[in-house]
Write a protein that holds these residues in place. Sequence first.
Motif, PDB file in Angstrom:
ATOM      1  N   SER A  39       0.825  -1.194   0.000  1.00  0.00           N
ATOM      2  CA  SER A  39       0.000   0.000   0.000  1.00  0.00           C
ATOM      3  C   SER A  39       0.860   1.245   0.000  1.00  0.00           C
ATOM      4  CB  SER A  39      -0.908   0.000   1.242  1.00  0.00           C
ATOM      5  OG  SER A  39      -0.118   0.242   2.387  1.00  0.00           O
ATOM      6  N   VAL A  40       0.182   2.387  -0.128  1.00  0.00           N
ATOM      7  CA  VAL A  40       0.904   3.649  -0.077  1.00  0.00           C
ATOM      8  C   VAL A  40       1.630   3.797   1.246  1.00  0.00           C
ATOM      9  CG1 VAL A  40       0.613   6.142  -0.027  1.00  0.00           C
ATOM     10  CG2 VAL A  40      -0.670   4.781  -1.664  1.00  0.00           C
ATOM     11  N   ALA A 103      -3.288  -1.352   4.757  1.00  0.00           N
ATOM     12  CA  ALA A 103      -2.363  -0.218   4.703  1.00  0.00           C
ATOM     13  C   ALA A 103      -1.366  -0.261   5.863  1.00  0.00           C
ATOM     14  CB  ALA A 103      -3.154   1.093   4.728  1.00  0.00           C
ATOM     15  N   LEU A 194      -1.457   7.847  -8.631  1.00  0.00           N
ATOM     16  CA  LEU A 194      -2.815   7.465  -8.267  1.00  0.00           C
ATOM     17  C   LEU A 194      -3.524   6.815  -9.453  1.00  0.00           C
ATOM     18  CD1 LEU A 194      -4.948   7.868  -5.877  1.00  0.00           C
ATOM     19  CD2 LEU A 194      -5.760   9.803  -7.230  1.00  0.00           C
ATOM     20  N   HIS A 198      -4.857   2.793  -9.906  1.00  0.00           N
ATOM     21  CA  HIS A 198      -6.296   2.486  -9.924  1.00  0.00           C
ATOM     22  C   HIS A 198      -6.781   2.445 -11.371  1.00  0.00           C
ATOM     23  CE1 HIS A 198      -6.838   2.571  -5.616  1.00  0.00           C
ATOM     24  NE2 HIS A 198      -6.160   3.708  -5.553  1.00  0.00           N
ATOM     25  N   GLU A 304      -7.712   8.692   0.383  1.00  0.00           N
ATOM     26  CA  GLU A 304      -6.638   8.193   1.253  1.00  0.00           C
ATOM     27  C   GLU A 304      -5.342   8.041   0.471  1.00  0.00           C
ATOM     28  OE1 GLU A 304      -7.889   4.558   2.999  1.00  0.00           O
ATOM     29  OE2 GLU A 304      -9.057   5.512   4.597  1.00  0.00           O
ATOM     30  N   ASP A 305      -5.428   7.452  -0.710  1.00  0.00           N
ATOM     31  CA  ASP A 305      -4.216   7.225  -1.494  1.00  0.00           C
ATOM     32  C   ASP A 305      -3.606   8.534  -1.985  1.00  0.00           C
ATOM     33  OD1 ASP A 305      -4.363   4.557  -1.080  1.00  0.00           O
ATOM     34  OD2 ASP A 305      -4.979   4.003  -3.103  1.00  0.00           O
ATOM     35  N   GLU A 308      -1.745  10.185   0.914  1.00  0.00           N
ATOM     36  CA  GLU A 308      -0.513   9.515   1.296  1.00  0.00           C
ATOM     37  C   GLU A 308       0.542   9.602   0.197  1.00  0.00           C
ATOM     38  OE1 GLU A 308      -1.437   5.603   2.688  1.00  0.00           O
ATOM     39  OE2 GLU A 308      -2.855   6.343   4.180  1.00  0.00           O
ATOM     40  N   CYS A 322       0.827   3.407  -5.144  1.00  0.00           N
ATOM     41  CA  CYS A 322      -0.388   2.828  -4.588  1.00  0.00           C
ATOM     42  C   CYS A 322      -0.782   1.640  -5.456  1.00  0.00           C
ATOM     43  CB  CYS A 322      -1.526   3.842  -4.506  1.00  0.00           C
ATOM     44  SG  CYS A 322      -2.259   4.309  -6.077  1.00  0.00           S
ATOM     45  N   GLU A 324      -3.955  -1.525  -5.812  1.00  0.00           N
ATOM     46  CA  GLU A 324      -5.225  -2.030  -5.327  1.00  0.00           C
ATOM     47  C   GLU A 324      -5.193  -3.548  -5.279  1.00  0.00           C
ATOM     48  OE1 GLU A 324      -8.015  -0.222  -7.958  1.00  0.00           O
ATOM     49  OE2 GLU A 324      -7.172  -1.104  -9.752  1.00  0.00           O
ATOM     50  N   ARG A 446      -9.544  -2.166  -1.497  1.00  0.00           N
ATOM     51  CA  ARG A 446      -8.720  -1.047  -1.967  1.00  0.00           C
ATOM     52  C   ARG A 446      -8.888  -0.789  -3.468  1.00  0.00           C
ATOM     53  NH1 ARG A 446      -5.071   0.991   1.351  1.00  0.00           N
ATOM     54  NH2 ARG A 446      -3.897   1.833  -0.392  1.00  0.00           N
TER      55      ARG A 446
END
Length: 610
Positions: A39-40, A103, A194, A198, A304-305, A308, A322, A324, A446
């Motif tokens: 995670s980030v 996370a 980001l 995603h 959130e991502d 961070e 990041c 998922e 996520r």
Amino acid sequence: MSAPTRSPQNPTPDPASGPGTEAVTAPATTSAAEAPTTSVANAGTPAEPTGGPPVPTVGEIRARLDAWLADTVLAPEADLSAPLSDLGVDSLDLIRTARRVEAAFGVRVQLRELAVPEMTTVRLAALVAERAQRRRPPEAAPPGAGHGPVVLTPMQEQAWEEQTGDRGHWNQAMLFTTRPGLDGELFAEAVRRLVAGHVSLRLAVEARPARRPRQQVRAVDIDGPPGAALGPMLDTVDISELADRDLPAAVTLRCAVEQCSLDPLNGPVARFVRFDAGPARAGRLLIIVHQIAFDMVSWSVLLEDLEELYTALEADRRDVRCAEGTPYPEWARALAAHARTERAEAEAEWWTEVVHTPATIPLDHATADPRAANTAHTATTHHEEFPAELTGRLRAAARAHRAHPGDLVLQALGEVLAGWLDEPAVRVDILRHGREEAVAGTHLARTTGWFTTTVPVRLDLSPGTAAERLARTVGHLAALPGGGVGHGALSRHGRPRIAAALRAAPPSDISYDFEGDDADALPLGSVLPDVAPEPVGDITAPHWTRPHLIEVIATTDDQVLRVEWWYSTALHDEATVRALAARHRAALTSLLTTPAPGTTPPGADGTRGS
């Protein structure tokens, strides 16, 4: 924090269309217990031999879980060692918990594991610690990679067919304040990472003549200047020379224009528009994502991502990224394959019985095609607000009946509809988050995308006491097979005989969504400290077809129950909807005085419900 703009719900399937028969194959999936995604929060931490951050102790995990739970449970006197199901923790809280666990500890826990009745923080801490001991690095596509064409999900496909006009103006959008002096270059790089992480933000629909539409993911370059890689997905508007009094009007105008900027066929399906107000003033950030690629739960993941990513880059952690869990296209493929499994087909009888329950409501204004007249242009809302004391009683009554507060609001709606239709049972489409990880072992806490699904439910209002009728509804909701995603999967991707039977039933005219107190629960931080006061503009085009004739949306923001009744003035008069809302209010108030077996009704002993 000012509340985000609320819009009518996501479109729902059109059961009138014929079933498709395009073949699908099941994806290869990795066990959620064995393959945590970096995670980030921990991507920049040096890996131990087993991969990921240092292994935490059970005590450390338990302390973190209790702290998170304390933010979720409303009653300060609650025993945090009790099962999560007894503390009022709902499905959205579980999604947040799974995301936080991953996370913080680099461990995946599936939502179905969190939802078992005996799950406590003690059990969860032990589970996380055990998995942290044997975790290994994930096997995943490189960040920014493209993805070949796959089928649309049932919600995507049915909504795509329902919207026959310009499909570009149909969005999710929010406007945030940005902290003064935000670094434009770092922000652009954060957005690139980001978007690379995603895949739903890079979706494009492939419309094929006389064939089913498909979706694919475009690649994004993770090297070189971020502006060039993102292209039309990122824009910066310089408002630093504007006086304070002129800033709101300029932002509002640009937001309204941006609502028409997305293109689900050719891209982009997401835009990030940063309003640079200079080093001393708070700026703005408009994030707009096409509905085909996003839902309300995805906002928490995205924000959130982004927070961070930017703060890590600002701290010169250049290796941050990041990632998922199961990418959205793989979820679409898994769901379609699930429709042809024995487990899914075993649900067909259940759904067939449900969809043949009456669901057509009377109209005040007759028209040849009510759904064609039911557009965003004709939509309006009636609002009901209940006393705070009643909201407390609602929670107490829900605990007494071992139900969710939203179940009682739905039951009162069913009582009203049964009287209006003069039927002993009625059908309502309810909205659910749709992130059902039991499908092909997927991991979705996520992942961004449009997971929200409408699920038909049958409310049995045949003779019996009020408690007995409520118990039928609570039991029906608890027994929904597979969280409800099987209905859409079978009706869209099931075998022709099953799909035809499900889609032959008329669509439900009424939908219900209990948003609870989650409408304002956004993970805002130092980069995006608040929701901005300026309006984001119309998120749908005037010709956008609303999925239901009446949409009932309940919230408990600020501990006050509010119910919105969305309807079309082309089909119903205000007086009709007001009367329905008044009957619903009376039915709910009466229901709160109904004792559960062996209990005293809230307030009957002279005390107030908590």
